[in-house]
Design an enzyme around this catalytic site. Structure first.
Site, PDB file in Angstrom:
ATOM      1  N   SER A 186      -7.355  -9.605 -29.246  1.00 57.89           N
ATOM      2  CA  SER A 186      -8.833  -8.374 -29.264  1.00 57.89           C
ATOM      3  C   SER A 186      -9.291  -8.403 -27.994  1.00 57.89           C
ATOM      4  O   SER A 186      -8.917  -7.579 -27.747  1.00 57.89           O
ATOM      5  CB  SER A 186      -9.988  -9.994 -29.554  1.00 57.89           C
ATOM      6  N   HIS A 326      -9.679 -10.588 -38.242  1.00 56.27           N
ATOM      7  CA  HIS A 326     -10.335 -10.492 -37.130  1.00 56.27           C
ATOM      8  C   HIS A 326      -9.040 -12.004 -36.636  1.00 56.27           C
ATOM      9  O   HIS A 326     -10.399 -12.917 -36.330  1.00 56.27           O
ATOM     10  CB  HIS A 326     -11.288  -9.973 -36.624  1.00 56.27           C
TER      11      HIS A 326
HETATM   12  C1  GCU Z   1     -16.274  -8.046 -29.706  1.00 56.13           C
HETATM   13  C2  GCU Z   1     -16.355  -6.541 -28.736  1.00 56.13           C
HETATM   14  C3  GCU Z   1     -14.628  -6.341 -29.225  1.00 56.13           C
HETATM   15  C4  GCU Z   1     -13.402  -7.406 -29.269  1.00 56.13           C
HETATM   16  C5  GCU Z   1     -13.839  -7.970 -29.450  1.00 56.13           C
HETATM   17  C6  GCU Z   1     -13.395  -9.342 -28.785  1.00 56.13           C
HETATM   18  O1  GCU Z   1     -16.516  -7.665 -30.920  1.00 56.13           O
HETATM   19  O2  GCU Z   1     -16.705  -5.925 -29.450  1.00 56.13           O
HETATM   20  O3  GCU Z   1     -14.082  -5.448 -28.652  1.00 56.13           O
HETATM   21  O4  GCU Z   1     -12.074  -6.623 -28.952  1.00 56.13           O
HETATM   22  O5  GCU Z   1     -15.426  -8.520 -29.600  1.00 56.13           O
HETATM   23  O6  GCU Z   1     -12.482  -9.957 -27.639  1.00 56.13           O
HETATM   24  O7  GCU Z   1     -13.071 -10.582 -29.813  1.00 56.13           O
END
Ligand code: GCU
Length: 344
Positions: A186, A326
């Protein structure tokens, strides 16, 4: 079909040279990385000989960096190296937490597959918030000094820290120095790609579900947009990036440049089917566009948007689309091991 999709996006062509691409990304998006230390030293703080059933003892090592400004900065790294006396390839995992075992890091399985694993927690470098007096940020922006438009945001600071861990790894005879892959999930997947693009010592840079401002092309992206990300996480980027909120089509670059800047070394992008915020299709399109930078065999895929279960390991860019949410899952790691096993 994919060629037509790419054509419709009107992506800015990759510049003549990788340094030019990188310079634009740093100036306009992440900010220039902090300077390299003038010297470094390290000290072993703790050892856990029972880690991974004693097959890979865990060491906590503090890295001390003396910066050109004369100020120093230190952070801990956790190292598990299989204790079989052989030289090993390694993963450098930029993680959210320090304590091990960790849900994003199957240490024993990685070590059993012959990898050493180095990890640090991004919050130990500088905290994931807008406080620029904290950690490395506080050392760089002494006395609350104002960040200039091209000064680093926090992603660039975390990427800088990955390079410091690489400095340390390069002193260890038990590691094969040109077989070290940097990985993150992420926001830390964005960071891993930037570390791979800025530091040519990394063998492969692996982005797990990094999405917006990471592995996904920004033009026509679904889910998170530049406006969403700079509204919530302005401190991840340099100030220059803010002007592209709602004006993606005016960006003189797009995210395939970040993957292209890793060429000819290996890159890997993983998406999760239910992670629509990151947008698997835009991540896949970035690989297609970056594949052209790599040239013939750069990205070997099929001519349609990706489906859950797709695995493309044939080129220098690896990709898979996992079912589910995710997350940095065991299945993702097994794919990384399988891809790297073919390339090592
Ligand atoms: C949020 C953010 C993302 C990021 C994510 C994470 O959702 O909007 O851009 O990748 O956090 O790091 O879990």
């Amino acid at each position: 079909m994919l060629k037509e999709r790419i054509r419709q996006l009107h992506l800015p062509p990759f510049p003549q040279s990788r340094p030019q691409a990188l310079d634009t990304l740093l100036r306009e998006e992440y900010g220039y990385l902090p300077p390299k230390p003038v010297s470094m030293s390290w000290e072993e703080l703790e050892t856990n000989p029972r880690f991974c059933a004693g097959k890979a003892p865990l060491k906590k090592v503090q890295l001390n960096c003396l910066l050109p400004s004369g100020r120093s900065f230190a952070f801990p790294v956790y190292c598990a190296v299989p204790a079989d006396g052989k030289a090993h390839p390694a993963f450098l995992h930029i993680n959210f937490r320090t304590s091990l075992p960790d849900m994003y890091q199957p240490s024993e399985e990685l070590c059993d597959n012959g990898y050493a694993v180095f990890t640090f927690c991004y919050n130990d470098v500088t905290r994931d918030n807008g406080d620029f007096t904290d950690g490395l940020a506080g050392v760089l922006f002494e006395n609350g000094e104002r960040r200039a438009d091209t000064d680093c945001g926090k992603i660039a600071m975390w990427a800088w820290a990955a390079s410091r861990v690489m400095d340390y790894i390069c002193t260890l005879p038990e590691i094969i120095h040109d077989r070290v892959s940097v990985i993150g999930h992420s926001r830390l997947g964005k960071t891993a790609l930037l570390a791979g693009a800025t530091d040519e010592r990394f063998f492969c840079a692996i982005s797990n579900d990094s999405g917006c401002s990471g592995a996904a092309v920004t033009r026509q992206k679904q889910g998170e947009t530049v406006k969403d990300i700079v509204d919530r996480f302005p401190y991840w980027f340099c100030k220059n990036y803010y002007k592209y909120a709602g004006r993606e089509s005016e960006m003189p670059f797009d995210q395939h440049w970040l993957i292209g800047a890793i060429a000819p070394r290996y890159a890997y992008v993983c998406s999760a089917a239910e992670d629509l915020w990151a947008d698997p299709e835009s991540e896949h399109l970035a690989c297609v566009a970056a594949g052209e930078v790599y040239g013939e065999g750069g990205f070997v895929t099929c001519d349609r948007p990706p489906r859950a279960g797709d695995i493309f390991h044939g080129g220098r860019i690896g990709y898979h689309l996992r079912a589910g949410l995710h997350f940095l899952s065991r299945e993702d790691w097994l794919n990384y091991i399988s891809f790297l096993g073919r390339k090592l």
